[in-house]
Enzyme design. Structure first.
Site, mmCIF file in Angstrom:
data_model
loop_
_atom_site.group_PDB
_atom_site.id
_atom_site.type_symbol
_atom_site.label_atom_id
_atom_site.label_comp_id
_atom_site.label_asym_id
_atom_site.label_seq_id
_atom_site.Cartn_x
_atom_site.Cartn_y
_atom_site.Cartn_z
ATOM 1 N N GLU A 348 0.829 -1.204 0.000
ATOM 2 C CA GLU A 348 0.000 0.000 0.000
ATOM 3 C C GLU A 348 0.864 1.255 0.000
ATOM 4 O O GLU A 348 1.810 1.376 0.770
ATOM 5 C CB GLU A 348 -0.913 0.003 1.233
ATOM 6 C CG GLU A 348 -1.800 1.228 1.329
ATOM 7 C CD GLU A 348 -2.192 1.581 2.754
ATOM 8 O OE1 GLU A 348 -2.441 2.778 2.989
ATOM 9 O OE2 GLU A 348 -2.222 0.685 3.609
ATOM 10 N N SER A 351 -4.235 5.484 0.233
ATOM 11 C CA SER A 351 -5.646 5.133 0.457
ATOM 12 C C SER A 351 -6.480 6.351 0.118
ATOM 13 O O SER A 351 -6.212 7.444 0.623
ATOM 14 C CB SER A 351 -5.893 4.733 1.919
ATOM 15 O OG SER A 351 -5.527 3.409 2.151
#
Length: 426
Positions: A348, A351
């Site tokens: 990641e 977001s």
């Protein structure tokens, strides 16, 4: 924050949405509290009405020289005078309990969010780029970095675990990344650059959902303020307790800031390198929109973050998070995961979430639509555009050379004196 009126209208739908997050039904308990609060309000109003009526009757009794009746009425007024503060305190306590319960419940997932218990339930929506092939053994950033200026040992010596000192070429590259990201968001996507406070008050942390549930994830100063874990906290609260005009929307803010997280519960995870630090830099995006524009804005914001990765030629994939992996305030979240050849997996790096009116209710942030008298709550969105440290990791790993040098992506060269190569110290 949830609207108790909506729960009253359809408690079964509320509990069904919570069940998608694997949470037990609570509508009945909330409605019982709400009914108790409303009953107390009604009792207080009835008591006040009775007290006013009795006051008039006392005047009439005295005018009629009916002292016995006047005394009886005055005794009832005295009892009501004593009872009213008790009812008001009971209403305040019940309202506070109801608000606390509502504030502790996460946002309800959008209908298109996939169901799942954890990250294994996330759905890949797209991928971009092809991972590079190397004709030498690839290394992770914590092996390449020290010769370029990632000084993990000194960072720990100065501040403890999960702190790193960047120096020399890699410090310049990190600075270039942050400036490049911010320039893209401002110049290409119309975000307004903001330099926000890094310390905020309780109500600000509450407004974006960090308090009360996630206090252990934050650092607190001795005077009671909180170090921001993300610039979302400062940027979203710019509109707190305001009524905007529809013409002012959308508002788009972007900031490059230091962020601070205690990483509570992260023991043993990513203890090496820059992936999970107590202090890191991040470029944050926040949008404030009318309700009917938030879905399109969510896509726009996500594309802005993707554009940074594409400009740096870093392979990535977009994941739609499932109900069990979404954040507390999120209605829907897209995670962008960048390819790290040293780890041979996607990690990641951003977001992007739409929160609906969940944060707006906590902040009392509203707008007045053209032609409407009653204001409505705005919708809020936030996203990383990107996390600077993790992008630095991705650049170092994807652009590494056999001799330990790192090619500077073409898009960053104007920000780093047209330097084309970071060379390791000999």
């Amino acid at each position: 924050m949830h609207d108790i009126r909506l729960i009253r209208d359809d408690p079964a739908a509320f509990d069904a949405a919570l069940a998608r997050r694997a949470l037990a039904p609570v509508a009945a308990e909330l409605l019982a509290l709400d009914e108790r609060r409303r009953a107390t309000i009604a009792a207080a109003q009835e008591a006040q009405t009775r007290r006013n009526d009795l006051s008039k009757q006392i005047g009439q009794a005295k005018a009629q020289k009916d002292e016995a009746r006047a005394q009886g009425l005055m005794a009832e007024v005295a009892a009501l005078k004593e009872r009213l503060p008790q009812l008001e305190e009971e209403e305040r306590a019940t309202a506070a309990e109801l608000d606390a319960r509502l504030a502790a419940i996460p946002n309800l997932p959008a209908a298109d969010v996939p169901e799942g218990a954890d990250e294994d339930g996330n759905v890949e929506e797209k991928s971009w780029g092809t991972p590079r092939t190397f004709d030498f053994p690839v290394r992770e950033h914590d092996a390449i970095g020290p010769a370029l200026g990632m000084d993990f040992d000194t960072g720990v010596a100065l501040a403890g675990a999960r702190f790193t000192l960047l120096r020399g070429p890699v410090a310049r590259l990190s600075r270039a990344l942050g400036q490049f990201m911010l320039d893209r968001l401002v110049n290409d996507f119309g975000f307004e650059e903001v330099a926000p406070p890094l310390l905020v008050r309780d109500e600000v942390a509450f407004g974006t959902g960090q308090l009360p549930k996630f206090a252990e994830d934050l650092f607190r100063t001795t005077d009671g303020r909180w170090l921001i874990s993300t610039a979302e906290m400062s940027l979203t609260n710019i509109v707190r307790e305001q009524i905007l005009s529809e013409a002012e929307l959308p508002l788009r803010f972007a900031a490059l800031t230091a962020c601070f997280r205690s990483e509570a519960g992260a023991a043993g995870r990513d203890t090496r390198g820059l992936i999970r630090q107590h202090q890191f830099e991040k470029v944050e995006m926040v949008s404030i929109t009318p309700p009917d524009a938030s879905d399109a804005e969510h896509e726009r914001m996500t594309r802005a973050a993707e554009g940074v990765l594409e400009a740096l030629d870093l392979p990535y994939r977009r994941m739609k998070l499932c109900t069990g992996d979404m954040g507390f305030t999120s209605l829907r979240t897209f995670d962008l995961e960048v390819w790290l050849p040293g780890q041979q997996r996607y990690r990641e790096i951003s977001s992007c979430s739409t929160c609906g009116d969940f944060q707006a209710r906590r902040m009392n942030a509203r707008f007045r639509a053209e032609g409407e008298k009653a204001p409505r709550f705005v919708h809020t969105l936030n996203g990383s555009g990107l996390a600077v440290g993790r992008t630095l990791v991705a650049v170092v790993e994807n652009y590494q050379q056999a001799d330990g040098s790192v090619v500077v992506p073409a898009a960053l060269r104007p920000y780093i004196g047209n330097l084309e190569l970071l060379e390791p110290a000999r």
